[in-house]
Write a protein that holds these residues in place. Sequence first.
Motif, PDB file in Angstrom:
ATOM      1  N   LEU A   2     -14.376  13.699 -14.196  1.00 10.39           N
ATOM      2  CA  LEU A   2     -15.833  13.531 -14.217  1.00 10.39           C
ATOM      3  C   LEU A   2     -16.218  12.197 -13.551  1.00 10.39           C
ATOM      4  CD1 LEU A   2     -18.430  14.537 -16.745  1.00 10.39           C
ATOM      5  CD2 LEU A   2     -18.314  12.096 -16.242  1.00 10.39           C
ATOM      6  N   HIS A  32     -18.746  12.141 -10.419  1.00  5.06           N
ATOM      7  CA  HIS A  32     -20.156  11.904 -10.781  1.00  5.06           C
ATOM      8  C   HIS A  32     -20.912  11.221  -9.638  1.00  5.06           C
ATOM      9  CE1 HIS A  32     -23.716  11.057 -13.011  1.00  5.06           C
ATOM     10  NE2 HIS A  32     -23.211  11.611 -14.099  1.00  5.06           N
ATOM     11  N   GLU A  87     -18.751  16.540 -22.305  1.00  2.40           N
ATOM     12  CA  GLU A  87     -19.376  16.293 -20.994  1.00  2.40           C
ATOM     13  C   GLU A  87     -20.744  15.623 -21.171  1.00  2.40           C
ATOM     14  OE1 GLU A  87     -18.847  19.637 -18.425  1.00  2.40           O
ATOM     15  OE2 GLU A  87     -20.354  18.835 -17.032  1.00  2.40           O
TER      16      GLU A  87
END
Length: 502
Positions: free
Chosen positions: A217, A221, A46
Amino acid sequence: MSQNTSTPTVKLLIGGELVESRSSQWRDVVNPATQEVLARVPFATEDEMNAAVASAREAFKTWRKTPIGARARVFLKYQQLIRENMKELAALLTAEQGKTLPDAEGDIFRGLEVVEHAANIGTLQMGELANNVASGVDTYTLNQPLGVCAGITPFNFPAMIPLWMFPMAIATGNTFVLKPSEQDPMVTMRLAELAMEAGVPPGVLNVIHGGADAVNLLCDHPDIKAVSFVGSTKVGTHVYNRATANGKRAQCMMGAKNHAIVLPDAHKQQTLNNLAGAAFGAAGQRCMALSVVILVGEAQNWLPELVEKAKSLKIGAGVEAGTDVGPVVSCAALDRVSSLIAAGEKDGAKLVLDGRDPQVSGYANGNFVGPTIFAGVTPEMTIYREEIFGPVLCVVSAATLDEAIAFINANPNGNGTALFTRSGAAARHFQEEIDVGQVGINVPIPVPVPLFSFTGSRASKLGDLGPYGKQVVQFYTQTKTVTSRWFDEDEVGTAVNTTITL
Ligand code: NAD
């Protein structure tokens, strides 16, 4: 996964540096013709993924203001580098993906055409101006970049599809985070390296690797403004819903079931050659592969010759000269295609050519399945409902062109279709009535060149703007409309205007 530490690792590209991932999760990149492990690809952490987005965000501050000519010249250089490295890129692509070397060069070339298109960004990104929309007032538009954009790509065109995305996004002034397919990321990485060599500044293009977590992600984001996706319908629908729920623009090109109609007046040999190439080339692993052919009237008698044509194709490793049909990408893909062929038999379709378990000399471990043809296919059968993504052709019969058109329009997908005929009137009727986004007239795989956009429709696409061409300039830019009036120094002021007219 291979534990051999001498196996090369695929790097991340963050802030202009090729970075070794610190991830504990890795996957092998495997040659589908031999099962040789070519490299190990990480599932980025991450922190690494956030660092890639942060570097793209930082780079945007200066890249968005870089003159349009300077941006264009990067892509002029880039197209030259791709040409100079074509053979090396194709060899890498064939090793990890399986398609034949000529087909690998085609994969790269179709991406190269988008790079050439990106070099024309000056005229593509121009706004509009209307003079004197009111007295002394002009209105004009600025097409400004969005910020950080992301791309998620499939395994089947590991050169062309990344090149559909980042060149046009970057040429329009955005910065980019790319997540290639974890099955064949090596040629994509080499293309990213060449982009840096061509002058893409650090941080403007970043590459992360991974699977579902990486994709999620990118969809979540807050610093990513737009997501381009190409891949299966299931994953594309997820990406579209998740990215748009987070307020992002999204364009998702997805799965397909492409039909061709053959009328009895078609040029027979040309048609049969085209059908065989489009159904079995690239082992059927094209989103525009031909998976259903509808033989109309007397053309139904052509089936035995179509089977002979399919039998004449050479199955082998992509590196071997003369190979027509390479392996499918993985053992899992081979199992899936084989089980779908078994389902076709079980559902009662007539297996007129069975390509399972071909003998391929020198490549006993390859994921090979040869051309396979089913006749008497009906819409409720699994082989018709599913996208097989292997060299399997379903044959359907129809009495008239209109019956065939209705059959295609009843299928949920709308990626590509083709008609084979010598009749201009039939062709025009087809182009008017067919509800599919990309139409070929005596052209089996009608993928538009980048002067146009890729225009799959219905269940094959979510989002209204397609990749490359004019549409993608709109996708990657925000239109700002400016309405302006300039006063002369000595102009006398008028009364305060409380109405909204100009
Ligand atoms: P895929 O959907 O499995 O993978 C595409 C991308 O999504 C990959 O980067 C992968 O890592 C990621 N992904 C996979 N599973 C995920 C999950 N559960 N959650 C989030 N992300 C996930 O597709 P594929 O097998 O690589 O490619 C073949 C498919 O792509 C076929 O359906 C084909 O028709 C389609 N395709 C469409 C077009 C088009 O233009 N319409 C072009 C090429 C391929």
